[in-house]
Design a protein around this motif. Structure first.
Motif, mmCIF file in Angstrom:
data_model
loop_
_atom_site.group_PDB
_atom_site.id
_atom_site.type_symbol
_atom_site.label_atom_id
_atom_site.label_comp_id
_atom_site.label_asym_id
_atom_site.label_seq_id
_atom_site.Cartn_x
_atom_site.Cartn_y
_atom_site.Cartn_z
ATOM 1 N N ARG A 134 -2.130 -5.678 0.041
ATOM 2 C CA ARG A 134 -3.542 -5.312 -0.093
ATOM 3 C C ARG A 134 -3.661 -4.451 -1.335
ATOM 4 N N ARG A 135 -4.677 -4.722 -2.125
ATOM 5 C CA ARG A 135 -4.941 -3.909 -3.307
ATOM 6 C C ARG A 135 -5.933 -2.810 -2.937
ATOM 7 N N TYR A 136 -5.467 -1.571 -3.057
ATOM 8 C CA TYR A 136 -6.300 -0.415 -2.762
ATOM 9 C C TYR A 136 -6.853 0.174 -4.050
ATOM 10 N N TYR A 137 -8.039 0.755 -3.920
ATOM 11 C CA TYR A 137 -8.720 1.367 -5.055
ATOM 12 C C TYR A 137 -8.827 2.860 -4.822
ATOM 13 N N ARG A 138 -8.604 3.613 -5.900
ATOM 14 C CA ARG A 138 -8.643 5.071 -5.844
ATOM 15 C C ARG A 138 -9.467 5.566 -7.038
ATOM 16 N N ILE A 139 -10.363 6.511 -6.798
ATOM 17 C CA ILE A 139 -11.171 7.067 -7.879
ATOM 18 C C ILE A 139 -10.281 7.933 -8.775
ATOM 19 N N THR A 140 -10.510 7.889 -10.080
ATOM 20 C CA THR A 140 -9.753 8.700 -11.035
ATOM 21 C C THR A 140 -10.551 9.955 -11.383
ATOM 22 N N GLU A 141 -9.931 10.836 -12.138
ATOM 23 C CA GLU A 141 -10.642 12.035 -12.597
ATOM 24 C C GLU A 141 -11.841 11.636 -13.458
ATOM 25 N N GLN A 158 -12.574 -0.409 -12.895
ATOM 26 C CA GLN A 158 -11.169 -0.263 -13.275
ATOM 27 C C GLN A 158 -11.023 -0.329 -14.799
ATOM 28 N N LYS A 159 -11.725 -1.249 -15.434
ATOM 29 C CA LYS A 159 -11.671 -1.403 -16.888
ATOM 30 C C LYS A 159 -12.121 -0.120 -17.598
ATOM 31 N N ASN A 160 -13.098 0.566 -17.004
ATOM 32 C CA ASN A 160 -13.604 1.814 -17.573
ATOM 33 C C ASN A 160 -12.768 3.029 -17.179
ATOM 34 N N ASP A 161 -11.648 2.802 -16.499
ATOM 35 C CA ASP A 161 -10.751 3.868 -16.041
ATOM 36 C C ASP A 161 -11.414 4.826 -15.049
ATOM 37 N N TRP A 162 -12.401 4.316 -14.299
ATOM 38 C CA TRP A 162 -13.058 5.135 -13.289
ATOM 39 C C TRP A 162 -12.397 4.976 -11.929
ATOM 40 N N LEU A 163 -11.552 3.971 -11.814
ATOM 41 C CA LEU A 163 -10.723 3.849 -10.626
ATOM 42 C C LEU A 163 -9.409 3.186 -11.006
ATOM 43 N N THR A 164 -8.449 3.361 -10.148
ATOM 44 C CA THR A 164 -7.121 2.774 -10.338
ATOM 45 C C THR A 164 -6.760 2.023 -9.065
ATOM 46 N N THR A 165 -5.734 1.207 -9.153
ATOM 47 C CA THR A 165 -5.338 0.412 -7.992
ATOM 48 C C THR A 165 -3.858 0.603 -7.684
ATOM 49 N N TYR A 166 -3.532 0.308 -6.458
ATOM 50 C CA TYR A 166 -2.137 0.209 -6.038
ATOM 51 C C TYR A 166 -2.080 -0.787 -4.893
ATOM 52 N N ASP A 167 -0.943 -1.432 -4.743
ATOM 53 C CA ASP A 167 -0.763 -2.426 -3.687
ATOM 54 C C ASP A 167 0.044 -1.832 -2.549
ATOM 55 N N GLN A 168 -0.300 -2.264 -1.333
ATOM 56 C CA GLN A 168 0.406 -1.806 -0.147
ATOM 57 C C GLN A 168 0.590 -3.002 0.781
ATOM 58 N N PRO A 169 1.808 -3.188 1.314
ATOM 59 C CA PRO A 169 2.037 -4.335 2.211
ATOM 60 C C PRO A 169 1.203 -4.232 3.481
ATOM 61 N N PHE A 170 0.696 -5.385 3.913
ATOM 62 C CA PHE A 170 -0.057 -5.466 5.161
ATOM 63 C C PHE A 170 0.129 -6.859 5.741
ATOM 64 N N GLN A 171 0.765 -6.962 6.888
ATOM 65 C CA GLN A 171 0.998 -8.215 7.601
ATOM 66 C C GLN A 171 1.571 -9.304 6.680
ATOM 67 N N GLY A 172 2.599 -8.954 5.941
ATOM 68 C CA GLY A 172 3.289 -9.916 5.102
ATOM 69 C C GLY A 172 2.643 -10.195 3.764
#
Length: 117
Positions: free
Chosen positions: A72-79, A55-69
């Protein structure tokens, strides 16, 4: 059951495995660890610093999504992560080819039958 051998995994190889996994779909941290553990022995405490570094190297990004109250932090690969993965895959293919060049020429002598003497 197949016996496995512990081989030290470099940080670059671990980066490549995580980024490769994230080309399929977004994962939350624990799920990434679970998927990677299907192939290599790695602990949760090892995986989270890898994710932070990526994440620090900008090779992935994160987003949060609710799960059972909870979230969850999800990871997504960047360009940039995809470009880095392409470099890692190129290096891996060369490395693997070089290792295979040695291993494929291995000639293990037949095991002697019976005792010596």
């Amino acid at each position: 059951m197949e016996k496995t051998m512990e081989i030290q995994i470099s940080s670059e190889l671990l980066d490549g495995l995580v980024l490769s996994l994230l080309t399929r779909e977004d994962y939350y941290g624990y799920a990434i660890t679970q998927e990677i553990q299907k192939t290599i022995n790695i602990s949760d405490s090892t995986m989270y610093p890898v994710l932070k570094r990526l994440q620090k190297n900008d090779w992935l990004t994160t987003y949060d999504q609710p799960f059972q109250g909870r979230n969850r932090r999800y990871y997504r690969i960047t360009e940039a992560g995809t470009q880095h993965l392409e470099q890692l895959l190129g290096a891996w293919k060369t490395y693997k080819k070089n290792l295979d060049g040695i291993f494929d020429q291995t000639q293990i002598p037949p095991v002697a039958l019976g005792g010596q003497g």
